[in-house]
Motif scaffolding. Structure first.
Motif, mmCIF file in Angstrom:
data_model
loop_
_atom_site.group_PDB
_atom_site.id
_atom_site.type_symbol
_atom_site.label_atom_id
_atom_site.label_comp_id
_atom_site.label_asym_id
_atom_site.label_seq_id
_atom_site.Cartn_x
_atom_site.Cartn_y
_atom_site.Cartn_z
ATOM 1 N N CYS A 422 0.858 -1.196 0.000
ATOM 2 C CA CYS A 422 0.000 0.000 0.000
ATOM 3 C C CYS A 422 0.893 1.245 0.000
ATOM 4 C CB CYS A 422 -0.881 -0.004 1.252
ATOM 5 S SG CYS A 422 -1.800 1.534 1.455
ATOM 6 N N PHE A 426 -1.192 1.460 4.784
ATOM 7 C CA PHE A 426 -2.383 1.370 5.629
ATOM 8 C C PHE A 426 -2.480 -0.035 6.252
ATOM 9 C CE2 PHE A 426 -4.566 4.796 2.899
ATOM 10 C CZ PHE A 426 -4.122 5.783 3.746
ATOM 11 N N CYS A 450 -8.465 5.335 2.413
ATOM 12 C CA CYS A 450 -8.019 4.598 1.227
ATOM 13 C C CYS A 450 -8.369 5.346 -0.059
ATOM 14 C CB CYS A 450 -8.699 3.235 1.234
ATOM 15 S SG CYS A 450 -8.544 2.343 -0.305
ATOM 16 N N TYR A 451 -7.420 5.428 -1.000
ATOM 17 C CA TYR A 451 -7.778 6.067 -2.258
ATOM 18 C C TYR A 451 -7.979 5.078 -3.404
ATOM 19 C CZ TYR A 451 -2.617 6.682 -2.412
ATOM 20 O OH TYR A 451 -1.256 6.523 -2.338
ATOM 21 N N CYS A 453 -6.511 2.551 -4.865
ATOM 22 C CA CYS A 453 -5.581 2.266 -5.969
ATOM 23 C C CYS A 453 -5.579 0.783 -6.311
ATOM 24 C CB CYS A 453 -4.174 2.732 -5.614
ATOM 25 S SG CYS A 453 -3.423 1.787 -4.279
ATOM 26 N N ARG A 455 -3.628 -1.555 -5.110
ATOM 27 C CA ARG A 455 -2.326 -2.243 -5.069
ATOM 28 C C ARG A 455 -2.313 -3.372 -4.043
ATOM 29 N NH1 ARG A 455 2.722 1.823 -5.658
ATOM 30 N NH2 ARG A 455 3.503 0.360 -4.105
HETATM 31 S S1 SF4 Z 1 -6.519 0.366 -2.273
HETATM 32 FE FE1 SF4 Z 1 -4.484 1.340 -2.301
HETATM 33 S S2 SF4 Z 1 -4.597 2.944 -0.728
HETATM 34 FE FE2 SF4 Z 1 -6.315 1.545 -0.374
HETATM 35 S S3 SF4 Z 1 -5.536 0.103 1.133
HETATM 36 FE FE3 SF4 Z 1 -5.227 -0.804 -0.902
HETATM 37 S S4 SF4 Z 1 -3.158 -0.242 -1.461
HETATM 38 FE FE4 SF4 Z 1 -3.753 1.107 0.231
#
Ligand code: SF4
Ligand code: SF4
Ligand code: SF4
Length: 777
Positions: A422, A426, A450-451, A453, A455
């Protein structure tokens, strides 16, 4: 030759006869301005020294900035892989096969990023202007109302053109495209080799980016009758909770208003405005709500994946920029239909633009996705497809329910790779551990920050749909995701500039703070709103655009009011101004330029360096790009820097690899009044700098609003906020305060004793001499 080139000539005329005169054997000399010149008979202002500047034209100005604020590089990677001479290891002083060293390579990467950003905005503006000229004609007038006479401050200053028609904007964009081509070519192997020259080129690219955005935003404002500086632009509904799921829903994502405008037009013409829900994400959302107040804004870019996964949208219309590149896969998973509308993002889809609207509708119902480059057709197609698809998608479930979230969480092996992958580290694993026992506290916290993404998901060894799980918990626990934000009002009116010009230049208004850019926020949207609130309460002028403007709207006080409902939309002390989308960032720079012009009578036409010098020394403005993410953000920040305006980026901003930092020691300037070179305090201290957290950012803002031109009263005002904020957030006096107190008169009365005690401890000495009219030219 290109537009605006001026050459001297001398020659002999042996014989010439016209209706008016006869000449024989005369010598002539003079100057000719090449290219089509719309301003030929226009004497609105004498032409300054640098109309249509080329790469070297403003190099002298850049080098002055770079001398004071040398680039500070943070290479992410010391390999260069750009050509097949390499890859080359540039670490430990080594050079590449082409002779390039690591500093120049970092400068080159920054230049490339700025060129991508500038090309993106120029391409967008070109697309808009081209389309609008096709529909409205080249002579369609640019009239931003009687209250905005300086309609295009950037174009006037950079190009010397005062655009009167859409056709004039084409000429501005011709210039932008020419410059971007030269700039990008300089990044080729075996071209530029000096890091400062790479930086000068990056600054040039940033300026072009600013100019292109202005052309695009002016075009859409006049063509779509968007607000023209109206401080009372309507309040728009914002947030997941505003979207009426009982209606067919069309979601527009991206930056280009054209397809969305045709959807709104079709709805209006067919009395369907109350039947269909139109909403948007990112700048398209902002711009369609400048066309009509009916559409709703889902939220910033960071909410894209979550909202699509919710499955609320029946049709997703994408245009350009900041769209997830896996959007097709994500939309198809929800059973919705995807319509791509822009040549920059075709996603492998079949081009169905040549079919009739009814044929396209049938195609989309069968195939679920297609490319429609004739944007006019998108209006009817998106609406009719949404009506059909909504029926078949009714009751379709796209997210796991809460029990399924628990069962999914039980599959988690607690390997922790999600946390490590992340970007913000997070606590995903911890959220899983709690959820295994039916406790959603971890996911509730994650949802706010959370944005989306994704990942974490891509690395998860159990392929857990972490974003969907987070979204479901958010949907279940955040019932009141309904906010309001003021529609983008576009430029700042001349009359507003007249009333705030003096207080800004003398420091009585402590500063203009602009929150701009993407939503790569380290801790969710709330921090942007809290920063804005802090400075609104302190009577700064707060300006916003794009995803940052949305983030400001996504916070409510205890009475349930957003900042847009609490503060006026005027450009005045304590005003909160949403200028609009990314393109509208130009109006923030534009306001600073207009202060120089309207308040101080600095001529604009082709007079870049003098205007930028005025802003650097006298206009206390700072940009905050807390979630800066894209190459466009790099170009915007670098462009703003060339005008002499500092920018603070969030912790992810360090990944841009380059900051412009001074050494914090005294600066030297010339006093225009006496011609003397004098030492001054280091203000503004940096041109682009990162803050580790929002508290640090808050404390940097008042400092970066200080200018050498501040009167003692104005400086005392700024110092008051600097000290007060530092004490509030860090519980102590700012550790560098002594640098910014020029004489005792700069000390705020209410803080006199404690500041004097502090200064004595630091061995502070007042300046004996301070310039009345500072310049670095
Ligand atoms: S979606 Fe992106 S920002 Fe949100 S928890 Fe997963 S890795 Fe982190
Ligand atoms: S551009 Fe220069 S440094 Fe980069 S790979 Fe090629 S030769 Fe090596
Ligand atoms: S990566 Fe997947 S399995 Fe590993 S801790 Fe995160 S959610 Fe659990």
């Amino acid at each position: 030759m290109s537009y605006g080139d001026i050459v001297r000539f001398e020659g002999d005329i042996k014989s010439m006869t016209s209706q008016l005169l006869k000449l024989k054997n005369v010598k002539i000399s003079g100057t000719i301005k090449f290219g089509e010149n719309t301003e030929e008979d226009d004497n609105w202002e004498p032409m300054g020294p640098t109309p249509m500047p080329k790469i070297p034209t403003l190099r002298h100005w850049d080098f002055k900035l770079l001398d004071r604020y040398p680039p500070f590089y943070m290479p992410i990677c010391d390999l260069c892989c750009l050509c097949t001479f390499g890859k080359c290891d540039l670490s430990k002083g080594k050079k590449g096969a082409c002779g390039l060293n690591i500093k120049a390579q970092q400068g080159r990467i920054v230049l490339i990023a700025c060129c991508i950003g500038a090309a993106c905005h120029t391409g967008h503006s070109r697309h808009l202007v081209h389309h609008l000229i096709e529909t409205l004609g080249r002579d369609y007038p640019i009239n931003l109302s009687n209250e905005i006479e300086v309609e295009a401050p950037i174009a006037r200053t950079v190009t010397g053109i005062r655009p009167k028609t859409l056709g004039d904007l084409e000429k501005i964009l011709d210039y932008c495209e020419e410059q971007i081509t030269h700039l990008l070519s300089a990044a080729h192997t075996g071209q530029e080799g000096d890091y400062l020259d790479f930086e000068s080129k990056a600054l040039h690219a940033g300026m072009i980016d600013d100019l292109a955005r202005e052309a695009g935003d002016i075009a859409q404002i006049v063509a779509y009758n968007m607000p023209k500086g109206n401080e009372d632009a309507p309040l728009i509904e914002l947030g997941f909770g505003c979207i009426d799921k009982n209606k067919p829903v069309i979601l527009c994502i991206g930056h280009n208003v054209v397809p969305g405008s045709y959807i709104l037009e079709y709805l209006e013409e067919n009395n369907l405005e109350d039947e269909i829900e139109v909403c948007g994400i990112c700048c398209t959302a902002i711009d369609i709500t400048r066309v009509s107040e009916k559409p709703k804004i889902v939220g910033p870019l960071s909410r894209q994946l979550m909202f699509v996964r919710c499955g609320v949208a029946d049709v997703v219309v994408i245009d350009e920029q900041c769209i997830r590149t896996d959007i097709l896969e994500e939309v198809l998973k929800t059973g919705a239909v995807l319509i791509a509308t822009n040549e920059k993002m075709c996603l492998g889809l079949e081009d169905i633009s040549h079919l009739s609207e009814d044929e396209i509708i049938s195609y989309l119902i069968r195939n679920r996705a297609g490319l429609i480059l004739d944007e006019e057709k998108v209006g009817k197609v998106a609406v009719e497809v949404a009506k059909l698809v909504a029926k078949e998608r009714k009751n379709r479930k796209t997210l796991p329910d809460l029990n399924e979230v628990i069962e999914l969480a039980k599959q988690c092996t607690e390997c922790g790779w999600c946390n490590r992958n992340c970007p913000n580290a997070f606590n995903v694993k911890e959220a899983m551990v709690l959820a295994k026992h039916g406790n959603f506290e971890g996911f509730i916290d994650l949802y706010k920050k959370c944005y989306g993404c994704g990942r974490c998901e891509t690395i998860c060894e159990r392929n857990l749909p972490i974003v969907s799980m987070t979204t479901k918990v958010g949907e279940a626990y955040y019932k009141d995701l309904k906010f309001r934000m003021r529609a983008g009002r576009g430029p700042i009116k001349d009359v507003e500039i007249r009333s705030v010009g003096a207080p800004i230049v003398f420091g009585d208004i402590p500063g203009v703070v602009a929150f701009v850019g993407c939503s790569n926020h380290p801790n969710g949207e709330e921090e942007v709103a809290l920063m804005a609130k802090e400075f609104l309460e302190r009577k700064y002028i707060v300006v916003a655009t794009g995803c940052a403007a949305m983030a400001i709207g996504m916070w409510k006080d205890k009475d349930g009011k957003t900042l847009y409902e609490k503060y006026p939309g005027e450009f005045r002390a304590g005003g909160l101004v949403n200028c609009g989308s990314c393109l509208s960032n130009c109006h923030i720079t534009g306001a600073a330029i207009k202060i120089a012009n309207i308040f101080a009578k600095v001529p604009l036409r082709g007079n870049y360096a003098e205007v930028a010098d005025y802003i650097l020394n006298k206009v206390g403005a700072v940009g905050v790009a807390w979630g800066a993410m894209s190459q466009k953000a790099a170009a915007i920040a670098t462009g703003v820097n060339r005008w002499g305006i500092p920018v603070i980026v969030g912790p992810h901003g360090a990944k841009y690899r380059r900051l412009y930092l001074s050494n914090g020691e005294k600066f030297k300037v010339k006093d225009k009044t006496t011609g003397e070179i004098v030492e001054i305090d280091p203000v503004p201290e940096h041109l682009i700098v990162t803050a580790e957290n929002y508290k640090e950012c808050i404390c940097m803002i008042p400092k970066l609003c200080m200018r050498p031109n501040d009167t003692p009263k104005g400086r005392a005002n700024k110092i008051y906020h600097y000290v007060d904020l530092y004490e509030k957030y860090f519980g102590r006096m700012p550790p560098d305060l002594e640098k910014f107190v020029r004489t005792e008169k700069d000390i705020p009365f209410m803080m006199k004793d404690k500041i004097m005690n502090y200064l004595e401890e630091k061995g502070w000495k007042p300046f004996e001499k301070y310039p009345k009219n500072p310049t670095i030219l």
